[in-house]
Scaffold this active site. Structure first.
Site, PDB file in Angstrom:
ATOM      1  N   GLY A 108      36.038  40.513  39.439  1.00 28.88           N
ATOM      2  CA  GLY A 108      37.000  39.913  40.355  1.00 28.88           C
ATOM      3  C   GLY A 108      36.342  39.261  41.556  1.00 28.88           C
TER       4      GLY A 108
ATOM      5  N   VAL B  90      30.410  49.721  51.868  1.00 32.22           N
ATOM      6  CA  VAL B  90      31.525  49.554  52.788  1.00 32.22           C
ATOM      7  C   VAL B  90      32.115  50.922  53.102  1.00 32.22           C
ATOM      8  CG1 VAL B  90      33.868  48.658  53.032  1.00 32.22           C
ATOM      9  CG2 VAL B  90      32.063  47.214  52.083  1.00 32.22           C
TER      10      VAL B  90
ATOM     11  N   GLU C  72      34.572  52.798  21.370  1.00 28.67           N
ATOM     12  CA  GLU C  72      33.311  52.097  21.129  1.00 28.67           C
ATOM     13  C   GLU C  72      32.125  53.041  21.261  1.00 28.67           C
ATOM     14  OE1 GLU C  72      33.806  48.625  23.762  1.00 28.67           O
ATOM     15  OE2 GLU C  72      34.215  47.494  21.922  1.00 28.67           O
TER      16      GLU C  72
ATOM     17  N   ALA D   8      38.442  43.416  32.398  1.00 24.04           N
ATOM     18  CA  ALA D   8      37.779  42.269  33.000  1.00 24.04           C
ATOM     19  C   ALA D   8      38.670  41.028  33.106  1.00 24.04           C
ATOM     20  CB  ALA D   8      36.505  41.953  32.221  1.00 24.04           C
TER      21      ALA D   8
END
Lengths: 444, 444
Positions: A22, A86, A178, A323
């Site tokens: 993003g 942050v 997976e 995603a």
């Protein structure tokens, strides 16, 4: 010189927190904007998370799926990359506080700090069952997986040997599926000739899903196909029962106790804590509830995108933490900043779902793309092609292609290294102290 | 069945400690011998150490230069690989004690456990100036190198920024020279476009050698060529002065104080402590003094090869700790075991020196091969070719070739990742406690 300097001063500052799908997409979408972009990440690299399980399964190296954020943005002169953690965001004062004490004032903010593994409040499980969110996690899983076979090879007691050769993967979403498929294939195809005393092809890989189906949001047809595909290569799939205990040497699944030394967690994620610290409404897993234009209520200058955002405005409720959602939201937030700068109206975010896919092992996958359901080899080729195309920069594509080609032709993936830690030979030390102070078996 | 079993019992056991060049070569040389080989290593991989500096400089990934020992020996049915740490060797009782308490009896023993970084008794320097002996070391150096640029980019104070942009490499042997060249090339060619506030091409790389020449055993002509080659790309070479202090923010070199945050150690090695525990004579850096046939005095069944051995019988005194010596000694020890089994006389070890070579940077190297001195591009091509040929298995050769081709054509090596540790943003924490209890500045 003075003119340039004053022009530069006038440029609004866009702080982007997070260099994942993003944040990176937002930064790139603003490449022609007259803004100063500060992209803050605590890692120096962008990570292609959809292939992270292949680092865990020793098929790919970290460098194959990660690239320095600086490198990706090297030609974008309006962007600066800051490697820092942050600590807090002050929406009122409009500045981002870094852990080292510095403060970054902003005119626009895009929070794209992502998610982390969540253990539904059972934090003691984190040490026993690592999740798969970053490169460190992947290398830790690789270490535990490979070390378990080493332990089994050296174990005289058949019962203990069985424990080392049992792998439980919790969570039947794409990551769990997976991971289960690729680990079973490794045990079945890559490792057998290397060990003298154990049969690695008999290693148990158990995929546990608390809900009624794996890959639940792929649609029921594909979900059943996925179970069949996994079972055909020997993965045991257990549906409908939650894990109730994880201990050093076993997991508890309803009435059943599965002796195992290696439990991997793909069951739950939550937003990073940054969201909860903003003082705006969040959902039950800590995601910030955004407006239709992805901004925060009462703060049109601040946007949240990706796994950290809860977007309740479209059909089907909050969007999944994948995603494509993050990428499209990054684009949208950037466009809305540009619109504001240009005095144009903002757009509401609309997710275009391009489908879902997951591999089940060598040459097998399930995919739901463009209304079409694919299984088996065609789905696997589609998966391969799309993931190669999505990889962020050209060179990774080339190398990943060759790694895959190599692994496919030889069944011998290259990255089977146990590196780091003193856990080399003892991935889970029996009787070791839990750093959280809890016991391995949490209170029910 | 009974016959096979009893035949197997009669086979002598060869325990090999260490899966480096010497141990692995010995194991392979015994592939047709009627022995049972137990190869013990605390790592699961064989490491191609001559290219380790390229993992440190982020050109190669660990998987490019390391392969599982099990994988290398997968088809050799008389060999078993044991992932374990050796605690002690009892030459009298003929068994190898493992750290987990097990004991491996042997008929023949080959000790090939190698060397470690040595700080000449100043153990407090280890934390401040990491050496380069294994993959963990290489990743730590990579982390510190890349993190230093991140720190410099964020530093306001020009003096502190200068400290972050100064790299001191201690030791002018091949490792130090190759590390200095490759790090300077990275700063000069790969990084400049990625940073906005610093000039990475102005980073100082200082190579410090206490003796009068770098690459001293290459011969004086090549030594001077190497200095010229390094200086042409901007490496500062300081000869004839030892480092007298290493602190958090500076090193002391005679009268000169060089402010720096990043010191890398390639100055000294010593044998692993295992040698000193044998109760046989060792040299001043702990290497075991072997007989002409590489066995131990009074213990014809026990051999020591590679970096752990001091071989004083040839011309020119003890041999250097390089891969060709270890490989040839591994072959010799195996041949002497075979000779003993066959009741033939043993051979004395003779080193065939095939030359030395070191890269100085992109397209530059010095080499002394077959009596011929090469410099510049021809030497670099020779280096490239020989190292590709030496890489242990075919697949690594293919991938390393492509990584090199890529890095050469683009000047953008792929593996520039900062992974692991909480040191990400702060590679050397000012004021951090020295775990050894010593201060950063040791007593003189």
């Amino acid at each position: 010189m003075t003119e340039t300097a004053s022009a530069r001063v006038a440029e609004p500052t866009v702080v982007i927190v997070g260099g994942g799908f993003g944040g990176l997409k937002a930064a790139r979408a603003l490449r022609r904007a007259r803004v100063k972009i500060l992209l803050v990440d605590r890692q120096n690299h962008h990570l292609f998370q959809p292939l992270l399980y292949q680092v865990a399964s020793a098929t790919l190296s970290p460098a194959d799926i990660a690239a320095p954020i600086r490198h990706i943005l090297r030609s974008q002169r309006n962007a600066q990359v800051i490697l820092a953690e942050v600590a807090a965001v002050d929406l009122g004062a409009r500045h981002v506080g870094l852990a080292d004490g510095r403060s970054l004032p902003y005119d626009f903010l895009i929070l794209a700090a992502g998610s982390r593994s969540s253990y539904f409040g059972r934090d003691g499980w984190a040490r026993l069952a690592p999740g798969l969110k970053n490169l460190e996690d992947a290398l830790e899983i690789r270490r535990r997986f490979l070390s378990a076979f080493e332990q089994a090879e050296q174990e005289e007691d058949p019962e203990r040997r069985r424990e080392w050769l049992t792998f439980v993967i919790v969570g039947g979403g794409p990551t769990g599926v997976e991971l289960a498929g690729t680990l079973k294939e490794m045990a079945r195809l890559s490792l057998p000739r290397e060990f003298r005393r154990i049969r690695t092809d008999r290693a148990r890989v158990v995929l546990v899903e608390a809900g009624p189906a794996i890959l639940a949001n792929f649609g029921s047809g594909l979900s059943e196909k996925a179970v069949q595909g996994l079972e055909r290569i020997g993965v045991e799939v257990r549906l409908g029962l939650p894990i109730t205990a994880i201990e050093e040497r076993a997991v508890q699944l309803g009435e059943e106790r599965i002796p195992t030394r290696t439990v991997l967690w793909a069951a739950g994620v939550a937003a990073v804590p940054l969201g909860a610290g903003l003082g705006v409404p969040v959902d039950r897993i800590g995601r910030v509830i955004v407006e239709p234009d992805l901004s925060l209520p009462g703060h049109p200058e601040a946007f949240v995108v990706g796994d950290l955002a809860a977007f309740p405005h479209g059909p089907g409720g909050p969007l999944p933490g994948v995603a494509p959602v993050a990428i499209q939201q990054g684009t949208c937030a950037a466009a809305n900043i540009q619109a504001t700068l240009d005095d144009r109206p903002r757009q509401a975010f609309r997710y275009r779902d391009k489908g879902s896919m997951a591999t089940l092992g060598r040459g097998k996958a399930v995919a739901h793309v463009g209304g079409l359901s694919l299984t088996g080899y065609p789905a696997w080729l589609a998966w391969l092609f799309i993931h190669l195309m999505l990889l962020v920069d050209f060179r990774s594509r080339v190398f990943v292609f060759f790694e895959w080609l190599w692994a496919y032709l030889t069944t011998q993936p290259r990255a089977r290294l146990i590196v780091g830690g003193h856990e080399r030979a003892q991935p889970v030390e029996p009787g070791a102290q839990d750093p959280t102070g809890r016991s391995g078996s949490p209170p029910r």
